[in-house]
Enzyme design. Structure first.
Site, PDB file in Angstrom:
ATOM      1  CE  LYS A 171      -3.485   2.713   0.047  1.00  0.00           C
ATOM      2  NZ  LYS A 171      -4.534   2.773   1.077  1.00  0.00           N
ATOM      3  CE  LYS A 239      -2.704   7.824   7.366  1.00  0.00           C
ATOM      4  NZ  LYS A 239      -3.068   6.438   6.938  1.00  0.00           N
TER       5      LYS A 239
END
Length: 294
Positions: A171, A239
């Site tokens: 990811k 983030k």
């Protein structure tokens, strides 16, 4: 009927939980804010007033949370998943977090008889609504096999990519590619507009060639119209790019282009644009090009 505890009913988690309920699962949902729980109830789920209430009767627990500390607290906290899990619970975390956090949760879950998968997703809000997410899964082979029916309900491309933490690593690579592609599409649009080209026609032909990509297909029209309603917020991508940079540093890998786009995203977040869609990178390219008011 399989009971699924679902923790985190936001932009992504809400549609995922609703799709599970529509598919016949008994879904018990918990969220920090009540309106999201009420919406799930309207869509066929049940309400939980705490993490423990969502977990105690569940055969499977799915979480979709903002960041690593949130997952650590929900999974390992005093009233968390592990504290309330029945024996042989399958815990699937679909959040995007640090790979080392996923490994820590898996390590602490094993002695308690809880099976853990890290299964971050890609595809944005529309992918969650359509049940067409891409899901990269880390964990044991047998646990992945047990989770496939649930994952195939919310995703279209579901792939086991390795042991605990591997899903988060893949990811991170996904977020690196998406951020870089968004920046290049933004630069291309400003470049085309500066030359007076019919940008809609240009995007159409670019999409059909080697430059074609999912960003052009899914976000090109909105970017041309300067519509940055969030499907995935800049602050969340900020983030995620922090996760990418930390993981790259740990592995001794250089990501020069990734570092550059990370700084651009950080600048947008720092000035207050974090709630915009990540395609809002276009705003900064315009400003750096002196074309913000044109």
């Amino acid at each position: 009927m399989t009971t699924v505890g679902f923790i985190g009913l936001g932009i992504m988690g809400g549609p995922m939980a609703a799709n599970l309920a529509s598919a016949g699962y008994d879904v018990i949902g918990y969220n920090r804010s009540r309106p999201a729980i009420d919406k799930l109830v309207e869509q066929g789920g049940r309400a939980a007033d705490s993490i423990g209430a969502a977990v105690r009767d569940a055969d499977i627990v799915v979480s979709m949370l903002p960041d690593s500390p949130d997952v650590a607290e929900v999974a390992l906290g005093e009233d968390g998943v592990l504290a309330n899990a029945k024996d042989n619970l399958l815990y699937i975390d679909c959040s995007t977090i640090r790979p080392d956090t996923s490994r820590t949760v898996a390590e602490q879950a094993s002695p308690r008889g809880v099976r853990v998968l890290d299964a971050p997703v890609s595809g944005g809000e529309q992918g969650a609504i359509d049940g067409a997410l891409s899901i990269m899964v880390g964990g044991a082979d047998a646990d992945f096999a047990a989770a496939e029916p649930v994952l195939n309900t919310v995703g279209k491309t579901v792939v086991h990519v390795g042991p605990a933490g591997a899903g988060q690593t893949v990811k991170a690579a996904n977020q690196l590619i998406v951020a870089g592609t968004l920046e290049l599409v933004a630069e291309a649009i400003v470049f085309l507009e500066a030359h007076g080209v019919d940008t809609e026609a240009a995007v159409k032909v670019l999409s059909g060639g080697l430059a074609g990509n999912a960003i052009l297909d899914r976000k090109g029209t909105a970017m041309l119209a300067r519509q940055f309603n969030p499907g995935f917020r800049l602050e969340l991508h900020h983030k995620d790019l922090g996760i990418v940079q930390a993981a790259a540093r740990d592995a001794g890998v250089t990501i020069p282009l990734g570092s550059a786009v990370s700084q651009l995203v950080a600048a947008l977040v720092a000035r207050g644009d974090g709630a915009l869609d990540h395609s809002g990178l276009l705003k900064l390219v315009e400003e750096l090009s002196g074309r913000a008011d044109q």
